[in-house]
Scaffold this motif. Structure first.
Motif, PDB file in Angstrom:
ATOM      1  N   SER A  60      26.689  38.324  42.742  1.00 25.14           N
ATOM      2  CA  SER A  60      25.429  39.334  43.165  1.00 25.14           C
ATOM      3  C   SER A  60      25.661  40.952  42.058  1.00 25.14           C
ATOM      4  O   SER A  60      24.676  41.472  41.942  1.00 25.14           O
ATOM      5  CB  SER A  60      24.803  39.217  43.978  1.00 25.14           C
ATOM      6  OG  SER A  60      25.767  39.972  45.112  1.00 25.14           O
ATOM      7  N   ALA A 119      16.658  36.775  42.823  1.00 20.72           N
ATOM      8  CA  ALA A 119      16.654  37.409  43.741  1.00 20.72           C
ATOM      9  C   ALA A 119      17.103  39.124  42.869  1.00 20.72           C
ATOM     10  O   ALA A 119      15.933  39.493  43.360  1.00 20.72           O
ATOM     11  CB  ALA A 119      18.053  37.265  44.627  1.00 20.72           C
ATOM     12  N   CYS A 134      24.664  34.622  47.316  1.00 21.24           N
ATOM     13  CA  CYS A 134      23.589  35.518  48.084  1.00 21.24           C
ATOM     14  C   CYS A 134      24.236  35.570  50.110  1.00 21.24           C
ATOM     15  O   CYS A 134      23.787  35.813  50.457  1.00 21.24           O
ATOM     16  CB  CYS A 134      22.798  33.908  48.619  1.00 21.24           C
ATOM     17  SG  CYS A 134      23.634  33.175  49.687  1.00 21.24           S
ATOM     18  N   MET A 137      19.993  32.851  41.496  1.00 17.47           N
ATOM     19  CA  MET A 137      20.348  34.140  41.481  1.00 17.47           C
ATOM     20  C   MET A 137      20.048  35.167  40.647  1.00 17.47           C
ATOM     21  O   MET A 137      19.504  36.435  41.075  1.00 17.47           O
ATOM     22  CB  MET A 137      21.740  34.071  40.963  1.00 17.47           C
ATOM     23  CG  MET A 137      23.170  33.471  42.056  1.00 17.47           C
ATOM     24  SD  MET A 137      24.524  32.993  41.238  1.00 17.47           S
ATOM     25  CE  MET A 137      25.395  34.849  40.247  1.00 17.47           C
ATOM     26  N   SER A 147      23.746  27.428  50.798  1.00 19.33           N
ATOM     27  CA  SER A 147      22.121  28.219  50.423  1.00 19.33           C
ATOM     28  C   SER A 147      21.374  28.355  48.999  1.00 19.33           C
ATOM     29  O   SER A 147      20.592  28.230  48.551  1.00 19.33           O
ATOM     30  CB  SER A 147      22.317  29.936  51.479  1.00 19.33           C
ATOM     31  OG  SER A 147      21.259  30.670  51.072  1.00 19.33           O
ATOM     32  N   CYS A 148      22.804  28.805  48.265  1.00 17.57           N
ATOM     33  CA  CYS A 148      22.600  29.295  46.649  1.00 17.57           C
ATOM     34  C   CYS A 148      22.601  28.224  45.834  1.00 17.57           C
ATOM     35  O   CYS A 148      22.186  28.358  45.060  1.00 17.57           O
ATOM     36  CB  CYS A 148      22.468  30.558  46.595  1.00 17.57           C
ATOM     37  SG  CYS A 148      24.045  30.851  45.709  1.00 17.57           S
TER      38      CYS A 148
END
Ligand SMILES: [Zn+2]
Length: 374
Positions: A146, A200, A13, A197, A54-55
């Motif tokens: 990502s 997103a 992220c 993930m 965060s993720c």
């Protein structure tokens, strides 16, 4: 804990806040086995796990270029699990009406394409869309998480499904498998982190299956939110709650792996010293990456463990990285008639007992490295 000069950026992220949760210090490349006549010292590289606040993705912190050699022998346990997994996915109806498959495999081998061909799925050319996009232990090898995930989801055709299999971080934490951390494996997944993930990318988790492989392996089915091709079932909610219970997003919980590393290394060293003191011969079985980290951490040399046997002919004449312990063939191990064989890969117990009955026939015993009990 070592201070990091540059603030890390999450591989998924891109967030910059997180915690160093496991620091194994400098470790040799666990897949690069030097020749026995190479006296070392072997080059070492930092090996650390960082948890994104965060993720929630646990990931490899430093990124050294470490030599890696693909493995040749695929254990029967892995083959059997693949067949089981394909069977379960088919039973759930996920393969019916889906004809095209794209596979992202692991550099260590193990393809499901043969099994899927038997279910009527044909591989597409590179870059082409597919109804089933499969990733079996592949994604963790990508530095850019990502980017790699975006590449996979972009291949999923309308109405298609993404299948992702991974060794679960919940398992690693619950079972203290600190030596799952290794160079070249950039991510350690929980369903929680993968939900973020995939979210997103406009994908959601739909179904999950659990396997005993590596003490706890998960296969997830995900699909695009907009096409509603696959309904979400209770297995996903259950998995997410199990992950939460294991504390996969909690840096304090993950830091327990540091204590686990210390305790297992000391326990192994003490056990080997005790066996030697009692006049019993111990040999190892399974020259895997996990074995390397454990032996190095425990400071074990050939006076405590004279050899580690491995079925891979490619490892003949080589030694364990970071130590002077040679890798020998299973035939050599059997001929030595050791009092105990320390099994570094507990998944293989059934397989090795059947393959080498001579060990127990000569009065020896197989010892699980995780419990140090037969
Ligand atoms: Zn992140």
């Amino acid at each position: 804990m070592t201070a990091t000069m540059v603030k890390p950026t999450c591989r998924a992220c891109r967030a910059r806040s997180g915690h160093l949760v496991l620091d194994l210090g400098e470790q040799p490349a666990c897949d690069y086995f030097p020749r026995c006549d190479d006296g070392g010292p072997d080059p070492v590289y930092p090996l650390q796990m960082w948890l994104c606040s965060s993720c929630g993705l646990a990931q490899l912190l430093a990124d050294p270029t470490v030599p890696e050699e693909p493995k040749g022998v695929e254990p029967a346990a892995l083959v059997a699990q693949a067949a089981d997994a394909v069977e379960r996915v088919a039973t759930a109806g996920l393969l019916s009406g889906r004809n095209r498959v794209a596979e992202y495999g692991s550099p260590h081998g193990g393809s499901w394409l043969g099994l899927l061909a038997g279910r009527g799925l044909t591989p597409v050319d590179e870059g082409e869309p597919a109804d089933v996009v499969l990733d079996c232990f592949g994604l963790m090898h990508a530095r850019d998480q990502s980017g790699a995930l975006a590449g996979r989801v972009s291949r999923v055709a309308t109405g298609g499904v993404l299948l992702l299999q991974y060794h679960s971080l919940g398992t690693i934490v619950r079972r203290g498998q600190w030596n799952a951390l290794r160079h070249g494996h950039y991510a350690y997944y929980s369903a929680t982190a993968l939900a973020a993930m995939l979210g997103a990318e406009g994908f959601g988790l739909r179904m999950a299956w659990h396997f005993e492989l590596y003490g706890g392996t998960v296969l997830l089915a995900a699909s695009r939110d907009v096409d509603g091709a696959v309904a979400t079932n209770g297995s996903v909610r259950l998995l997410l709650s199990q992950d939460a219970q294991a504390g996969v997003r909690d840096a304090a919980v993950l830091s327990g792996l540091q204590r686990d590393a210390q305790a297992q290394a000391e326990g192994l060293r003490d056990w080997l010293a005790h066996e030697r003191g009692a006049g019993r011969t111990v040999m190892g079985y399974g020259a895997a990456s996990r074995t390397v980290a454990l032996l190095v951490r425990a400071g074990v040399d050939r006076t405590l463990l004279p050899a580690v046997a491995d079925a891979s002919p490619a490892k003949k004449g080589l030694r364990m990285p970071g130590t002077d312990i040679p890798v020998v063939s299973p035939a050599h191990l059997v001929a030595q008639g050791p009092d105990a064989v320390l099994l570094f890969l507990p998944d293989l117990l059934t397989e090795v007992r059947a393959a080498y009955p001579e060990v127990e026939g000569a009065g020896g015993r197989w010892v699980d490295v995780e419990t140090l009990a037969p």
